[in-house]
Design a protein around this motif. Structure first.
Motif, short mmCIF file in Angstrom:
data_model
loop_
_atom_site.label_atom_id
_atom_site.label_comp_id
_atom_site.label_asym_id
_atom_site.label_seq_id
_atom_site.Cartn_x
_atom_site.Cartn_y
_atom_site.Cartn_z
N PHE A 192 1.46 63.44 56.33
CA PHE A 192 0.95 62.78 55.13
C PHE A 192 1.97 61.80 54.55
N GLY A 193 3.23 62.14 54.59
CA GLY A 193 4.28 61.24 54.13
C GLY A 193 4.29 59.96 54.95
N GLY B 74 2.89 67.98 55.95
CA GLY B 74 3.55 67.22 54.91
C GLY B 74 4.21 65.97 55.46
N GLU B 75 4.84 66.10 56.61
CA GLU B 75 5.49 64.95 57.24
C GLU B 75 4.46 63.92 57.68
#
Length: 111
Positions: free
Chosen positions: A17-18, A14-15
């Motif tokens: 992709f962020g 998630g990090e």
């Protein structure tokens, strides 16, 4: 190892992709800004030639009007002012019609 003791390879998906999304947004904004600057520069560069072209067209139009008037005056000495003016008008309209037909054919043929 990174500051928090977490290896770069062990960051959460998630990090990552962020971060990817943030960097993509920044890249898109930069590209958009470059496109705007380029378009403004091209518009600024085209301003003077466009004005000169418009002025040239206006003088060309004035020359055609003077030519038609000269033709009418020359014919007026031979066949009278009304007939001379009508013939000059018919000649000008004939040229305009011919050019219009040429434009129509070119448009229809896609040229």
């Amino acid at each position: 190892m990174a500051d928090g003791g977490v290896d770069e390879d062990e960051k959460p998906v998630g990090e990552l992709f962020g971060r990817l999304i943030d960097e993509s947004k920044a890249y898109a904004k930069a590209e958009l800004g470059l496109a705007k600057v380029t378009a403004e520069a091209k518009a600024q560069a085209a301003k003077k030639p466009a004005l000169l072209g418009i002025a040239a067209f206006l003088f060309l139009q004035a020359a055609v009007v003077v030519l038609c008037i000269t033709l009418a005056l020359a014919l007026a000495t031979l066949i009278g002012p009304l007939a001379g003016g009508l013939i000059a008008t018919i000649v000008a309209l004939g040229i305009a019609a011919g050019l219009g037909l040429m434009a129509k054919k070119a448009l229809e043929s896609g040229q």
